[in-house]
Motif scaffolding. Structure first.
Motif, PDB file in Angstrom:
ATOM      1  N   CYS A  28       0.863  -1.173   0.000  1.00  0.00           N
ATOM      2  CA  CYS A  28       0.000   0.000   0.000  1.00  0.00           C
ATOM      3  C   CYS A  28       0.907   1.232   0.000  1.00  0.00           C
ATOM      4  O   CYS A  28       2.135   1.123   0.063  1.00  0.00           O
ATOM      5  N   HIS A  29       0.325   2.410  -0.040  1.00  0.00           N
ATOM      6  CA  HIS A  29       1.151   3.613  -0.162  1.00  0.00           C
ATOM      7  C   HIS A  29       2.005   3.861   1.077  1.00  0.00           C
ATOM      8  O   HIS A  29       3.174   4.228   0.978  1.00  0.00           O
ATOM      9  N   CYS A  30       1.441   3.648   2.273  1.00  0.00           N
ATOM     10  CA  CYS A  30       2.174   3.991   3.498  1.00  0.00           C
ATOM     11  C   CYS A  30       3.089   2.870   3.957  1.00  0.00           C
ATOM     12  O   CYS A  30       3.899   3.071   4.865  1.00  0.00           O
ATOM     13  N   GLY A  31       2.965   1.691   3.387  1.00  0.00           N
ATOM     14  CA  GLY A  31       3.836   0.581   3.749  1.00  0.00           C
ATOM     15  C   GLY A  31       3.338  -0.254   4.914  1.00  0.00           C
ATOM     16  O   GLY A  31       4.046  -1.150   5.371  1.00  0.00           O
ATOM     17  N   CYS A  98      -6.196  -0.138   2.867  1.00  0.00           N
ATOM     18  CA  CYS A  98      -5.407   0.232   4.036  1.00  0.00           C
ATOM     19  C   CYS A  98      -6.137   1.316   4.819  1.00  0.00           C
ATOM     20  O   CYS A  98      -6.524   2.338   4.256  1.00  0.00           O
ATOM     21  N   CYS A 101      -3.588   4.729   4.709  1.00  0.00           N
ATOM     22  CA  CYS A 101      -3.389   5.512   3.482  1.00  0.00           C
ATOM     23  C   CYS A 101      -4.531   5.367   2.491  1.00  0.00           C
ATOM     24  O   CYS A 101      -4.599   6.122   1.523  1.00  0.00           O
TER      25      CYS A 101
HETATM   26 ZN   LIG Z   1      -1.218   2.134   3.751  1.00  0.00          ZN
END
Ligand SMILES: [Zn+2]
Length: 155
Positions: A28-31, A98, A101
């Motif tokens: 996902c974007h935030c990890g 998520c 994010c």
């Molecule tokens: Zn995320």
């Protein structure tokens, strides 16, 4: 013919065990979620069709997806239960994103009679995949009526 027209939304089947595969890393974007998928065939294989669907959720989230057996989705960080999930309509699908994010990572059937065992993986989360190079297949999900809903409407 007065029967309701069923559009061409072919439900997927699992790939054969000996078909070529390729491993892709995704996050996902935030990890918060890191996972890998074993796709078969590989995304650059001419036989691969990445689905682009016009249903109410795919069009909003921009999903471009492939079907992957659940057993070929491996989490290195987080888990399917750790996602936030969203279901609507017939509630046959859980849409997983998520909670931090908001990245829409995957969807899975929540109904054992409705292509159970397969995950719709959003290929936009995959590393080193250029979506411009993918062969897309349009799916008219907007016109699709799940069998249960069609039966209920006819009753
Ligand atoms: Zn995320």
């Amino acid at each position: 013919m007065s029967e309701a027209k069923q559009p061409d939304v072919a439900l997927p089947t699992a790939p054969s065990a000996d078909a070529p595969t390729e491993m892709y890393n995704a996050s996902c974007h935030c990890g918060a979620f890191v996972y890998s998928i074993l796709a078969s065939p590989p995304l650059n294989d001419p036989a691969t069709q990445v689905m682009e669907c016009n249903c109410s959720i795919c069009s909003r989230n921009g999903y471009l997806f492939i079907y992957v057996p659940n057993t070929r989705v491996t989490f290195q960080k987080g888990s399917i239960q750790d996602f936030r999930s969203y279901s609507f309509g017939s509630r046959k699908m859980g849409h997983y994103f998520c909670g931090t994010c908001g990245a829409s990572c995957m969807a899975r059937s929540t109904d054992p009679t409705f292509f159970a065992g397969l995950t719709c993986v959003n290929v936009r989360m995959l590393e080193n995949v250029d979506v411009k190079t993918l062969k897309l297949k349009f799916a008219d999900g907007k016109s699709y009526t799940p069998p249960d809903a069609a039966a209920a409407a006819a009753a």
